[in-house]
Design an enzyme around this catalytic site. Structure first.
Site, PDB file in Angstrom:
ATOM      1  CB  CYS A 100      -0.758  -0.297   1.258  1.00  0.00           C
ATOM      2  SG  CYS A 100      -2.325  -1.450   0.635  1.00  0.00           S
TER       3      CYS A 100
ATOM      4  CG  HIS B  92      -2.780   4.162   1.719  1.00  0.00           C
ATOM      5  ND1 HIS B  92      -3.258   3.665   0.215  1.00  0.00           N
ATOM      6  CD2 HIS B  92      -3.155   2.627   2.483  1.00  0.00           C
ATOM      7  CE1 HIS B  92      -3.941   2.004   0.746  1.00  0.00           C
ATOM      8  NE2 HIS B  92      -3.404   1.605   1.487  1.00  0.00           N
TER       9      HIS B  92
ATOM     10  CG  ASN C 286      -6.497  -0.462   0.636  1.00  0.00           C
ATOM     11  OD1 ASN C 286      -5.716   0.217   0.450  1.00  0.00           O
ATOM     12  ND2 ASN C 286      -6.303  -1.040   2.099  1.00  0.00           N
TER      13      ASN C 286
HETATM   14  N1  ACO Z   1     -18.433  -7.821   8.697  1.00  0.00           N
HETATM   15  C1  ACO Z   1     -19.231  -7.860  10.028  1.00  0.00           C
HETATM   16  N2  ACO Z   1     -18.118  -8.060  11.100  1.00  0.00           N
HETATM   17  C2  ACO Z   1     -17.237  -7.874  10.903  1.00  0.00           C
HETATM   18  C3  ACO Z   1     -16.448  -8.103   9.513  1.00  0.00           C
HETATM   19  C4  ACO Z   1     -17.115  -7.760   8.462  1.00  0.00           C
HETATM   20  N3  ACO Z   1     -16.870  -7.202   7.466  1.00  0.00           N
HETATM   21  N4  ACO Z   1     -14.739  -8.033   9.414  1.00  0.00           N
HETATM   22  C5  ACO Z   1     -15.045  -8.574  11.192  1.00  0.00           C
HETATM   23  N5  ACO Z   1     -16.071  -8.626  11.889  1.00  0.00           N
HETATM   24  C6  ACO Z   1     -16.190  -9.332  12.895  1.00  0.00           C
HETATM   25  C7  ACO Z   1     -14.993  -9.701  13.592  1.00  0.00           C
HETATM   26  O1  ACO Z   1     -15.485 -11.280  13.064  1.00  0.00           O
HETATM   27  C8  ACO Z   1     -15.557  -9.334  15.479  1.00  0.00           C
HETATM   28  O2  ACO Z   1     -16.472 -10.190  16.119  1.00  0.00           O
HETATM   29  P1  ACO Z   1     -15.627 -11.308  17.417  1.00  0.00           P
HETATM   30  O3  ACO Z   1     -15.744  -9.516  18.608  1.00  0.00           O
HETATM   31  O4  ACO Z   1     -16.918 -11.525  17.420  1.00  0.00           O
HETATM   32  O5  ACO Z   1     -15.174 -11.313  17.368  1.00  0.00           O
HETATM   33  C9  ACO Z   1     -15.445  -7.684  14.508  1.00  0.00           C
HETATM   34  O6  ACO Z   1     -16.009  -7.546  14.295  1.00  0.00           O
HETATM   35  C10 ACO Z   1     -14.784  -6.847  15.398  1.00  0.00           C
HETATM   36  O7  ACO Z   1     -13.216  -7.021  14.501  1.00  0.00           O
HETATM   37  P2  ACO Z   1     -12.660  -6.528  14.951  1.00  0.00           P
HETATM   38  O8  ACO Z   1     -10.650  -6.809  13.666  1.00  0.00           O
HETATM   39  O9  ACO Z   1     -11.352  -6.240  16.320  1.00  0.00           O
HETATM   40  O10 ACO Z   1     -13.248  -5.333  13.891  1.00  0.00           O
HETATM   41  P3  ACO Z   1     -11.876  -3.806  13.707  1.00  0.00           P
HETATM   42  O11 ACO Z   1     -12.345  -2.634  14.890  1.00  0.00           O
HETATM   43  O12 ACO Z   1     -10.455  -4.170  13.991  1.00  0.00           O
HETATM   44  O13 ACO Z   1     -12.491  -3.361  12.448  1.00  0.00           O
HETATM   45  C11 ACO Z   1     -10.729  -3.733  10.426  1.00  0.00           C
HETATM   46  C12 ACO Z   1     -11.509  -4.640  11.302  1.00  0.00           C
HETATM   47  C13 ACO Z   1     -11.629  -3.150   9.679  1.00  0.00           C
HETATM   48  C14 ACO Z   1     -10.066  -4.268   9.535  1.00  0.00           C
HETATM   49  C15 ACO Z   1      -9.642  -2.749  11.150  1.00  0.00           C
HETATM   50  O14 ACO Z   1      -8.215  -3.014  12.524  1.00  0.00           O
HETATM   51  C16 ACO Z   1      -8.954  -1.701  10.162  1.00  0.00           C
HETATM   52  O15 ACO Z   1      -9.166  -1.074   9.429  1.00  0.00           O
HETATM   53  N6  ACO Z   1      -7.641  -1.998  10.167  1.00  0.00           N
HETATM   54  C17 ACO Z   1      -6.775  -1.468   9.833  1.00  0.00           C
HETATM   55  C18 ACO Z   1      -6.457  -2.659   8.516  1.00  0.00           C
HETATM   56  C19 ACO Z   1      -5.924  -2.297   7.025  1.00  0.00           C
HETATM   57  O16 ACO Z   1      -6.876  -0.859   6.956  1.00  0.00           O
HETATM   58  N7  ACO Z   1      -5.199  -2.431   6.170  1.00  0.00           N
HETATM   59  C20 ACO Z   1      -5.211  -2.513   4.909  1.00  0.00           C
HETATM   60  C21 ACO Z   1      -3.711  -2.320   4.045  1.00  0.00           C
HETATM   61  S1  ACO Z   1      -2.647  -1.625   5.207  1.00  0.00           S
HETATM   62  C22 ACO Z   1      -3.198  -0.733   5.275  1.00  0.00           C
HETATM   63  O17 ACO Z   1      -3.386  -0.216   4.018  1.00  0.00           O
HETATM   64  C23 ACO Z   1      -3.133   0.992   6.389  1.00  0.00           C
END
Ligand code: ACO
Length: 323
Positions: free
Chosen positions: A114, A250, A280
């Site tokens: 990214c 980004h 993304n």
């Molecule tokens: N739909 C519904 N529920 C979901 C989904 C979905 N698509 N995905 C995860 N969940 C659930 C999980 O299973 C979890 O359930 P649980 O509490 O019963 O176990 C709950 O939602 C919370 O999951 P988390 O992973 O803790 O959620 P978080 O608030 O961290 O959000 C996310 C997840 C959106 C991926 C976030 O961590 C994020 O954006 N991280 C940055 C990563 C990123 O953007 N990476 C891209 C490449 S790097 C970059 O570009 C910066």
């Protein structure tokens, strides 16, 4: 003589097919509400069968050349940022070079996921500053849809396909005036390798693999490192961050954009956000967002623009440019 790299043209391209959250929620256990609340993403574009990363890159490059009023014959460097090349080798940049009819200089890929566009921009800027090339195409292009595990709701909802490109020209200080790339800053911390990776590759598994991510850990690193990179890029140019007209981040997640803006006291109105419509798009997201901001009239010649990114590696960086 040190030269300055000036952005002379910008272009972007998105595949026609749009995949909405509603459609995704019929395929995996997710919902529009969850995706919008956690990421800000409403839809993403997905490449058609047979539509390759280089095809998207070529389209974006053609538009960037047109906007720069520059002929392919005038290009003598192509740096393509991608983590989703057409083939393991040769570089997808080679196919882009041939398709555009560029016959001079070198064409190669840069792989920083990214952060790829920032790394590619920093690379091209160094070639131009030393006079080793005169006019470069810097492209970010990805087909991340091909790397997704469509059964993993925590990752498959986040990404989309697309491409963005700029034409960068080496100019003397007299020609450039205040314009040009004022500073770049890039970093890698390989100890964080396992937070975001693809579990395949020619050497390790002889397969392509699927994207794996520890999302919440990446999120925490993102806000911290992106903020640091932005301040470092400004410091290197002797610019205070309050002087920046437009922030072109980004586009990973609206919450990361908001978190960084809050941490640095940035007016959210100055942050270009395309994450709702593009998702993304990895290395493509920064030039895609820059193109949107220029085309809709927000970012104008003379404006100070700060671009930033973080991605797998982990890699991160920022680039400060006066348009
Ligand atoms: N739909 C519904 N529920 C979901 C989904 C979905 N698509 N995905 C995860 N969940 C659930 C999980 O299973 C979890 O359930 P649980 O509490 O019963 O176990 C709950 O939602 C919370 O999951 P988390 O992973 O803790 O959620 P978080 O608030 O961290 O959000 C996310 C997840 C959106 C991926 C976030 O961590 C994020 O954006 N991280 C940055 C990563 C990123 O953007 N990476 C891209 C490449 S790097 C970059 O570009 C910066």
């Amino acid at each position: 003589m040190e030269l300055r790299s000036v952005i002379c043209g910008v272009g972007s391209h998105l595949p026609e097919r749009v995949l909405t959250n509603a459609e995704l929620s019929r395929k995996v256990d997710t919902s529009d509400e969850w995706i919008v609340a956690r990421t800000g993403i409403r839809q993403r574009h997905i490449a058609a069968d047979g539509e390759l990363t280089s095809d998207l890159a070529i389209q974006a490059a053609v538009k960037a050349l047109a906007s720069a009023k520059c002929a392919a014959a005038d290009i003598d460097l192509i740096v393509l940022a991608t983590a989703t090349p057409d083939l393991t080798f040769p570089a997808s940049a080679a196919r882009v070079q041939a398709a555009l009819g560029v016959t001079k200089g070198a064409a190669f890929d840069v792989q920083a996921v990214c952060s790829g566009f920032i790394f590619a921009l920093a690379t091209a800027d160094n070639f131009l500053a030393r006079g080793q090339a005169t006019r470069a195409l810097v492209i970010g292009a990805e087909t991340f849809s091909r790397l997704l595990d469509w059964g993993d709701r925590s990752t498959c909802v986040l990404f989309g396909d697309g491409a963005g490109a700029i034409v960068l020209e080496g100019q003397t200080q007299a020609e450039a005036g205040a314009r040009g790339v004022l500073s770049t800053f890039i970093r890698t911390d390989g100890k964080l390798h396992d937070l975001l990776y693809v579990d395949g590759g020619p050497s390790q598994t002889q397969s392509v693999g699927k994207l794996r991510m520890v999302g919440n850990a990446v999120f925490r690193h993102a806000v911290e490192h992106i903020s640091g990179a932005m301040l470092e890029a400004c410091a290197r140019a002797g610019i205070d961050i309050s002087e920046v007209d437009w922030f072109v981040p980004h586009q990973a997640n609206q919450r990361i954009l908001d978190g960084v803006a809050r941490k640095l006291g940035i007016d959210p109105e100055k942050v270009i956000s395309t994450v709702a419509l593009h998702g993304n798009t990895s290395a493509a997201s920064v030039p895609l967002a820059l193109d949107v901001a220029i085309r809709d009239g927000r970012a104008k010649q003379g404006d100070l623009v700060l671009m930033e990114a973080l991605g797998g590696g982990l890699t991160w960086g920022a680039a400060l440019v006066r348009l």
